[in-house]
Design an enzyme around this catalytic site. Sequence first.
Site, PDB file in Angstrom:
ATOM      1  N   LEU A 405      25.489  -3.965  97.964  1.00  0.00           N
ATOM      2  CA  LEU A 405      25.575  -3.058  99.108  1.00  0.00           C
ATOM      3  C   LEU A 405      24.872  -1.760  98.714  1.00  0.00           C
ATOM      4  CD1 LEU A 405      29.332  -3.427 100.186  1.00  0.00           C
ATOM      5  CD2 LEU A 405      27.343  -4.520 101.237  1.00  0.00           C
ATOM      6  N   ASP A 406      24.253  -1.090  99.696  1.00  0.00           N
ATOM      7  CA  ASP A 406      23.662   0.216  99.428  1.00  0.00           C
ATOM      8  C   ASP A 406      24.719   1.141  98.836  1.00  0.00           C
ATOM      9  OD1 ASP A 406      21.332  -0.667 100.532  1.00  0.00           O
ATOM     10  OD2 ASP A 406      21.634   0.310 102.464  1.00  0.00           O
ATOM     11  N   GLN A 407      24.296   2.075  98.017  1.00  0.00           N
ATOM     12  CA  GLN A 407      25.227   3.021  97.405  1.00  0.00           C
ATOM     13  C   GLN A 407      26.057   3.746  98.459  1.00  0.00           C
ATOM     14  OE1 GLN A 407      23.378   5.935  94.867  1.00  0.00           O
ATOM     15  NE2 GLN A 407      25.301   6.849  94.234  1.00  0.00           N
TER      16      GLN A 407
END
Length: 560
Positions: A405-407
């Site tokens: 997942l994106d940060q």
Amino acid sequence: MSLSEILHPLSDFLDCDLIADNSSVSYWYEGYCWQSGDLLRLPRTDLIEAIAHGLMQHLASDALYSCEGKMYGVLLVELPTGEQRVIKAFSGLLNGQSIVAGWVPPIPGREQVALAEARTVAELDVIKKELIHLKELPARKQYEKFAGEFEQQLQMINERHRDRKYQRQQKRQLLNTLSPAALEQLDEESRQDGMERRRFKQQRDAVLQPLETAIASANHRIQELKQQRKALSRQLQAQLHAAYSLMNFLGQSVSLQQLMPGGSMPTGTGDCCAPKLLHYAATHQLKPLAMAEFWWGTSLGDKIQGEFYGACAERCQPLMGFLLSGLRPNPPAPFPAREGGVKSPSPTRRGVGGEVKIIYQDEWIIAVNKPAGLLSVPGRYLETQDSVLSRLSYQFSGVTAVHRLDQDTSGILLLAGDRQTHHQLSQQFQQRQVHKVYEAILASVLTQEQGVIDLPLWGNPENRPYQQVDWQRGKPSITHFRIIAREGDYTRVEFVPLTGRTHQLRVHAADRAGLGVVILGDRLYGCSAGVMRLHLHARELSFTHPHTGKTLHLQTQTPF
């Protein structure tokens, strides 16, 4: 330049009757102390933002500062006498100059490789000119012109031959009693048409093939030159990084190469505002109180004139822990409430992301609810080692992340306990057998109730991590969406991605060809709302358990 030329009184930036709060924090510059491991934090406050706005007014009054877009920074410092002053910096060069009166000078070390830099820059300039010549080769336009003309002529010949072939077929069907001579005449017409096509193609090839050879040779040379340019740039950067020496508030001085051993440092590392300001403060016994960086000039990518930005992930954040070392640790404090009363998670000693909660666990699989702000897996640098995977690795040996997942995205992240499980789950993701549901808040009102977004996405390697719609180079990307609710000026939506491209939902939302409405808090793609997180959450995940064969449906509560 003397210290007195660099230190500016607050009155240079603020009106005398303006009162700004230096305790109200909108952003934290953060890093871990090299010696103690404590989380060190330097705030961006209302006061430093007011000082920055004062600098913006000065920049706006001089057209010279609008010629090029770049980052500018201001640092509020305390002198040993207790007085407060402001120092200011620009990233890279300002109108071709590295040293400008009144501004913090560049980090020392560049002068040590000045000769090598001048020689490399000259070589790069020669390469640039040759690349321009090769890309503008006359043969390219000639080929395009002749190829188009030949294509039109061939199309006309083919159409004429199709008509004649049809006429011959009609004659053969209608006149069954044709004499052998008449049939031979029809066959001869067919042979003549074939010969005409072959002669035409030979003429076409005689013109186009020499041009194709010249273009292929030029393209091969372009690739060689690009490799040379890349090697020269890397060599120069390595020399610069070895020569650049940074100092922190413990009095330690190290080179960039020592800070990032074995790392591939982006071009310009050490030339950004934050490292220049903090290095200057450390070398002149100035205590940092608050810092702010903003963009001024022509907009570029996600950079908008007058907008504030935090430490860049590639160049500055990896240096923060070292640069802030020596400052007194700040106790973790909750971020201020965002618009709409939604609150960000409080940073912890283990990072700004907060606690990682396990929502499912068996002997093969672990699923967690990843907080926003925490990486899924460790990055390349010391400052990007804190992640879901690195935290869980302390408890579970051999665990690996199945996807990412994106940060800035929160939600369900799946991890495997062994290689076989990882392989089987990865195959389900690759074959689009995993059902994913995301929830987001859009920064405006969306009228369309539901639909499908089908836009190919491409990541420009020169502008990472930014993704964009590109019909030639992009990879297929499909997202289903539906509106959950309209909440004032915002829209709560549900996304179901059929593909898993980087920033897929964020671009499909923001791009005009998609929804045309950015996700709330997505500064990278143009959201200017003053909120503290990206309002995107991986809410649900359904897949087949690789060992039991049963469908596993995981779900978490959306935190906003």
